[in-house]
Design a protein around this motif. Structure first.
Motif, PDB file in Angstrom:
ATOM      1  N   HIS A 173      36.959  58.181   5.413  1.00  9.97           N
ATOM      2  CA  HIS A 173      37.711  59.335   4.914  1.00  9.97           C
ATOM      3  C   HIS A 173      36.868  60.604   4.875  1.00  9.97           C
ATOM      4  CE1 HIS A 173      40.671  56.266   4.154  1.00  9.97           C
ATOM      5  NE2 HIS A 173      41.533  57.269   4.230  1.00  9.97           N
ATOM      6  N   LYS A 174      35.579  60.480   4.736  1.00 13.27           N
ATOM      7  CA  LYS A 174      34.737  61.682   4.862  1.00 13.27           C
ATOM      8  C   LYS A 174      34.873  62.252   6.272  1.00 13.27           C
ATOM      9  CE  LYS A 174      30.986  59.975   2.374  1.00 13.27           C
ATOM     10  NZ  LYS A 174      29.537  59.960   2.117  1.00 13.27           N
ATOM     11  N   ARG A 175      34.895  61.369   7.269  1.00 12.52           N
ATOM     12  CA  ARG A 175      35.079  61.837   8.654  1.00 12.52           C
ATOM     13  C   ARG A 175      36.471  62.461   8.829  1.00 12.52           C
ATOM     14  NH1 ARG A 175      32.854  56.863   9.578  1.00 12.52           N
ATOM     15  NH2 ARG A 175      34.764  55.970  10.450  1.00 12.52           N
ATOM     16  N   LYS A 176      37.500  61.796   8.321  1.00  8.33           N
ATOM     17  CA  LYS A 176      38.876  62.305   8.475  1.00  8.33           C
ATOM     18  C   LYS A 176      39.041  63.661   7.777  1.00  8.33           C
ATOM     19  CE  LYS A 176      40.590  58.601  10.500  1.00  8.33           C
ATOM     20  NZ  LYS A 176      41.128  58.628  11.841  1.00  8.33           N
ATOM     21  N   TYR A 177      38.560  63.736   6.552  1.00  4.63           N
ATOM     22  CA  TYR A 177      38.715  64.967   5.779  1.00  4.63           C
ATOM     23  C   TYR A 177      37.856  66.092   6.355  1.00  4.63           C
ATOM     24  CZ  TYR A 177      40.880  61.891   2.236  1.00  4.63           C
ATOM     25  OH  TYR A 177      41.668  60.994   1.573  1.00  4.63           O
ATOM     26  N   SER A 178      36.693  65.757   6.907  1.00  2.29           N
ATOM     27  CA  SER A 178      35.849  66.778   7.550  1.00  2.29           C
ATOM     28  C   SER A 178      36.530  67.331   8.797  1.00  2.29           C
ATOM     29  CB  SER A 178      34.482  66.192   7.923  1.00  2.29           C
ATOM     30  OG  SER A 178      33.750  65.903   6.769  1.00  2.29           O
ATOM     31  N   ALA A 179      37.181  66.463   9.564  1.00  2.00           N
ATOM     32  CA  ALA A 179      37.924  66.917  10.748  1.00  2.00           C
ATOM     33  C   ALA A 179      39.071  67.828  10.328  1.00  2.00           C
ATOM     34  CB  ALA A 179      38.443  65.723  11.546  1.00  2.00           C
ATOM     35  N   LEU A 180      39.731  67.498   9.234  1.00  2.00           N
ATOM     36  CA  LEU A 180      40.806  68.358   8.728  1.00  2.00           C
ATOM     37  C   LEU A 180      40.237  69.703   8.296  1.00  2.00           C
ATOM     38  CD1 LEU A 180      43.727  68.880   7.845  1.00  2.00           C
ATOM     39  CD2 LEU A 180      43.179  67.712   5.684  1.00  2.00           C
ATOM     40  N   LEU A 181      39.101  69.687   7.642  1.00  2.00           N
ATOM     41  CA  LEU A 181      38.454  70.933   7.235  1.00  2.00           C
ATOM     42  C   LEU A 181      38.131  71.793   8.449  1.00  2.00           C
ATOM     43  CD1 LEU A 181      37.269  72.682   4.973  1.00  2.00           C
ATOM     44  CD2 LEU A 181      35.146  71.353   5.191  1.00  2.00           C
ATOM     45  N   ASP A 182      37.621  71.180   9.513  1.00  2.00           N
ATOM     46  CA  ASP A 182      37.353  71.922  10.749  1.00  2.00           C
ATOM     47  C   ASP A 182      38.630  72.549  11.294  1.00  2.00           C
ATOM     48  OD1 ASP A 182      34.689  71.182  10.596  1.00  2.00           O
ATOM     49  OD2 ASP A 182      34.866  69.567  12.095  1.00  2.00           O
ATOM     50  N   ASP A 183      39.728  71.788  11.281  1.00  2.00           N
ATOM     51  CA  ASP A 183      41.012  72.318  11.766  1.00  2.00           C
ATOM     52  C   ASP A 183      41.492  73.482  10.900  1.00  2.00           C
ATOM     53  OD1 ASP A 183      41.131  70.585  13.895  1.00  2.00           O
ATOM     54  OD2 ASP A 183      42.667  69.278  13.021  1.00  2.00           O
ATOM     55  N   LEU A 184      41.314  73.382   9.593  1.00  2.33           N
ATOM     56  CA  LEU A 184      41.709  74.484   8.698  1.00  2.33           C
ATOM     57  C   LEU A 184      40.899  75.741   9.000  1.00  2.33           C
ATOM     58  CD1 LEU A 184      42.010  72.526   5.341  1.00  2.33           C
ATOM     59  CD2 LEU A 184      43.885  73.709   6.522  1.00  2.33           C
ATOM     60  N   ARG A 185      39.643  75.564   9.199  1.00  2.00           N
ATOM     61  CA  ARG A 185      38.777  76.714   9.513  1.00  2.00           C
ATOM     62  C   ARG A 185      39.151  77.336  10.853  1.00  2.00           C
ATOM     63  NH1 ARG A 185      33.359  73.800   7.171  1.00  2.00           N
ATOM     64  NH2 ARG A 185      33.642  74.499   5.018  1.00  2.00           N
ATOM     65  N   GLU A 186      39.450  76.485  11.832  1.00  2.00           N
ATOM     66  CA  GLU A 186      39.854  76.994  13.145  1.00  2.00           C
ATOM     67  C   GLU A 186      41.200  77.712  13.061  1.00  2.00           C
ATOM     68  OE1 GLU A 186      39.461  77.619  17.358  1.00  2.00           O
ATOM     69  OE2 GLU A 186      38.129  77.448  15.634  1.00  2.00           O
ATOM     70  N   TYR A 187      42.112  77.178  12.271  1.00  2.00           N
ATOM     71  CA  TYR A 187      43.418  77.814  12.061  1.00  2.00           C
ATOM     72  C   TYR A 187      43.218  79.210  11.472  1.00  2.00           C
ATOM     73  CZ  TYR A 187      48.158  78.548  10.349  1.00  2.00           C
ATOM     74  OH  TYR A 187      49.403  79.066  10.099  1.00  2.00           O
ATOM     75  N   ALA A 188      42.375  79.291  10.460  1.00  2.00           N
ATOM     76  CA  ALA A 188      42.105  80.590   9.830  1.00  2.00           C
ATOM     77  C   ALA A 188      41.401  81.532  10.808  1.00  2.00           C
ATOM     78  CB  ALA A 188      41.267  80.391   8.567  1.00  2.00           C
ATOM     79  N   ARG A 189      40.453  81.016  11.568  1.00  2.00           N
ATOM     80  CA  ARG A 189      39.723  81.845  12.537  1.00  2.00           C
ATOM     81  C   ARG A 189      40.683  82.464  13.551  1.00  2.00           C
ATOM     82  NH1 ARG A 189      37.526  82.025  17.539  1.00  2.00           N
ATOM     83  NH2 ARG A 189      38.486  80.072  18.177  1.00  2.00           N
ATOM     84  N   LYS A 190      41.643  81.686  14.009  1.00  2.00           N
ATOM     85  CA  LYS A 190      42.568  82.187  15.027  1.00  2.00           C
ATOM     86  C   LYS A 190      43.572  83.185  14.469  1.00  2.00           C
ATOM     87  CE  LYS A 190      42.016  78.551  18.393  1.00  2.00           C
ATOM     88  NZ  LYS A 190      42.643  77.432  19.115  1.00  2.00           N
TER      89      LYS A 190
END
Length: 170
Positions: A122-139
């Motif tokens: 779940h650390k891996r899953k939640y970290s991937a979600l965090l990356d997606d959130l950051r990318e969403y905000a960046r775009k």
């Protein structure tokens, strides 16, 4: 139990079963009318209890009780299955457990290997979600908005579901 909780009562309405709902709620309205007689208190005296406290449920909603029993059986099956490679691989392929279910699962075991497996996954899953959130905000930044969205396009919705569970589940 005084009938269904707020969530399950409104879910009942989505079934569009007027007769079934009327039959169930005939009993509930009858109970309410009987209760109303006790709320008045004897003539000239104030009632001994507050109305809300007196009406409060002593038993959980029947649908909530069944849901909790089902959840407990499924969590037990998951925990038992996590000792097998096949179950761990299946969990790895999916999006992982929402936080409320992860916490319940962690609380349901004292097996260090299972706890380690769950937390690392779940650390891996939640970290991937965090990356997606950051990318969403960046775009959403004017400098990058022309890049278009990929898998991160629904990260904000996935984050809500991950943190609190799917709508209507908790």
């Amino acid at each position: 139990s005084r009938g269904y909780c707020h969530r399950h009562a409104h879910l009942l309405l989505t079934f569009q079963d007027g007769l079934g709902t009327a039959i169930l709620y005939e009993d509930q309205v009858n109970l309410l009318l009987e209760f109303m007689e006790t709320v008045q208190g004897p003539s000239g005296k104030s009632p001994s209890k507050k109305a809300e406290a007196a009406w409060s449920r002593h038993e959980p909603c029947p649908a909530c009780r069944m849901q909790a029993q089902s959840r407990d059986r499924l969590l037990a099956a998951l925990l038992k299955g996590l000792s097998e490679t096949e179950m761990r691989e299946a969990l790895e392929v999916g999006s992982g457990l929402c936080v409320p279910h992860l916490l319940l699962t962690l609380d349901g075991t004292t097996d260090r290997d299972v706890r380690r497996c769950l937390t690392n996954l779940h650390k891996r899953k939640y970290s991937a979600l965090l990356d997606d959130l950051r990318e969403y905000a960046r775009k959403h930044d004017y400098r990058f908005h022309k890049e278009g969205f990929g898998e991160e396009r629904d990260a904000w919705k996935r984050a809500v579901n991950m943190m609190v569970g799917m709508k209507g589940v908790f």
